[in-house]
Design a protein around this motif. Structure first.
Motif, short mmCIF file in Angstrom:
data_model
loop_
_atom_site.label_atom_id
_atom_site.label_comp_id
_atom_site.label_asym_id
_atom_site.label_seq_id
_atom_site.Cartn_x
_atom_site.Cartn_y
_atom_site.Cartn_z
N SER A 86 35.37 45.52 40.95
CA SER A 86 34.27 46.44 40.71
C SER A 86 33.78 47.00 42.04
O SER A 86 33.88 46.33 43.08
N SER A 92 36.07 44.93 45.59
CA SER A 92 35.98 46.38 45.46
C SER A 92 37.16 47.03 46.17
O SER A 92 37.79 46.43 47.05
N GLY A 121 39.07 44.19 35.78
CA GLY A 121 37.84 44.93 36.03
C GLY A 121 38.04 46.42 35.89
O GLY A 121 38.73 46.90 34.99
N SER A 122 37.47 47.16 36.82
CA SER A 122 37.46 48.62 36.76
C SER A 122 38.87 49.21 36.91
O SER A 122 39.57 48.92 37.88
N VAL A 124 39.49 52.29 37.64
CA VAL A 124 39.44 53.22 38.78
C VAL A 124 39.61 52.47 40.09
O VAL A 124 40.41 52.86 40.95
N GLN A 125 38.86 51.38 40.28
CA GLN A 125 38.99 50.58 41.50
C GLN A 125 40.40 50.02 41.63
O GLN A 125 40.98 50.00 42.72
N SER A 126 40.96 49.58 40.52
CA SER A 126 42.33 49.04 40.54
C SER A 126 43.33 50.12 40.94
O SER A 126 44.25 49.86 41.71
N GLY A 156 43.40 44.33 35.31
CA GLY A 156 43.29 45.11 36.54
C GLY A 156 43.92 44.42 37.73
O GLY A 156 44.44 45.07 38.65
N SER A 322 31.19 50.14 29.12
CA SER A 322 32.02 50.07 30.30
C SER A 322 33.48 49.88 29.90
O SER A 322 33.79 49.06 29.04
N GLN A 324 37.17 48.67 30.92
CA GLN A 324 37.70 47.71 31.88
C GLN A 324 39.15 47.39 31.57
O GLN A 324 39.56 47.34 30.42
N LYS A 326 40.69 44.44 31.50
CA LYS A 326 40.23 43.05 31.50
C LYS A 326 40.61 42.41 30.19
O LYS A 326 40.57 43.02 29.14
#
Length: 326
Positions: A86, A92, A121-122, A124-126, A156, A322, A324, A326
């Motif tokens: 995240s 992050s 998790g996210s 986008v971050q992944s 992720g 959200s 995810q 996950k």
């Protein structure tokens, strides 16, 4: 002879008064000594606590590795990716990418290990981390980048791992969960029982879609399912591109299920079994492990742990959905 004229009586009274004065004086000095003693111990414990906290600030380095910037011998760089992926957490994209770039800037690095222990998790971050890993591998073809899984590399986390040249894990590691989910709550019945009326004003037919305080609409749900399906396809494409011919696809591979490291090897989701130390020594030929993970803000971790961000977290749960990996 009167008492006032009797020297023995006067002397006895003086002795009595002197004895009482001595007792009072002694008690007063004892109280003062006790206060001083208490104050000294208070100062001692405060200094001890200050020294303890100062020691934590200076010595805190996860994993006990040395600082890569001070290493002038050949070594293997390690970047830890731990926990939920995240923008607001330790794992992050900014943190992991910073560590990866610093590792590749050191001419003494013979190989890079991204050590993963994450449930996902996210997306986008992944994706940010996945893209950066591909770029670094293209820019530095002579420096291998491996992923090493400890306890878990799911969703992720696995999206990121497939960008590595090879993936190592333990036989008991948990690997997979190639799927996408969207979490939320519904409070419609509770509001009806409490007699609470939801008043929502919007401009746009679907602006308030999936509001947790209103009944779901079929077309809103279908729209979100389409979003999730699109992200899922991106995930699957990345896995196929990263693993290539090593992947032995099955009907359930992309269903969101998880596997042990032993099962994951049979499916081609990982390459082999091994730890960071094994990869560094036996594969990279650079036994020394150096941690390039950017140090976490200790005070920020404490504040999160003790619930400073609790109100924000509850607000997010109640007010938004959200997506995810996950």
């Amino acid at each position: 002879m009167s008492n006032s004229e009797n020297p023995f009586t006067v002397d006895a009274e003086n002795k009595k008064e002197g004895w009482e004065k001595d007792v009072v004086t002694e008690l007063a000095f004892s109280a003062i000594k006790e206060q001083r003693r208490t104050r000294r111990w208070g100062i001692f414990f405060k200094l001890l606590m200050f020294a303890y906290l100062l020691g934590i600030l200076f010595l805190y380095r996860p994993g006990g590795f040395s600082d890569g910037s001070k290493t002038d011998e050949d070594h293997t760089a390690v970047i830890d990716l731990k926990g939920i992926i995240s923008a607001d957490d330790e794992a992050s994209a900014d943190t992991i990418i910073t560590g990866l770039r610093e590792a590749y800037e050191n001419e003494h690095v013979k190989g890079v290990i991204l050590r993963i222990n994450s449930p996902g998790g996210s997306p986008v971050q992944s994706a940010y981390i996945n893209d950066e890993m591909h770029k670094l591998r293209e820019e530095h073809p002579d420096i291998p980048l491996y992923a090493v899984v400890t306890d878990m590399c799911a969703s992720g986390g696995y999206f990121i791992a497939v960008a590595a040249e090879k993936i190592y894990a333990d036989k008991s590691s948990v690997v997979g969960s190639i799927g996408v989910r969207m979490d939320g709550f519904g409070f419609v019945d509770a509001m009806n029982k409490l007699g609470v009326e939801r008043r929502l004003l919007t401009a746009g037919e679907h602006k308030g879609f999936l509001d947790p305080f209103m009944p779901t609409k079929e077309d809103d749900v279908e729209h979100v399912k389409g979003l999730l399906a699109s992200i899922h396809e991106q995930f699957i494409d990345n896995v196929r591109a990263g693993r290539g011919d090593r992947l032995h696809e099955t009907p359930t591979m992309f269903s969101g299920l998880i596997w042990t490291g032993e099962q994951a090897k049979e499916l081609g989701l990982i390459d082999d079994f091994g730890t960071s130390s094994y990869v560094a020594k036996e594969i990279f030929g650079a036994e020394e492990l150096v941690d390039y993970t950017p140090a976490a803000d200790l005070f920020e971790k404490f504040s999160k742990r003790f619930g400073v961000a609790l109100g924000q977290g509850i607000g997010k749960v109640l007010s938004q959905q959200s997506i995810q990996l996950k």
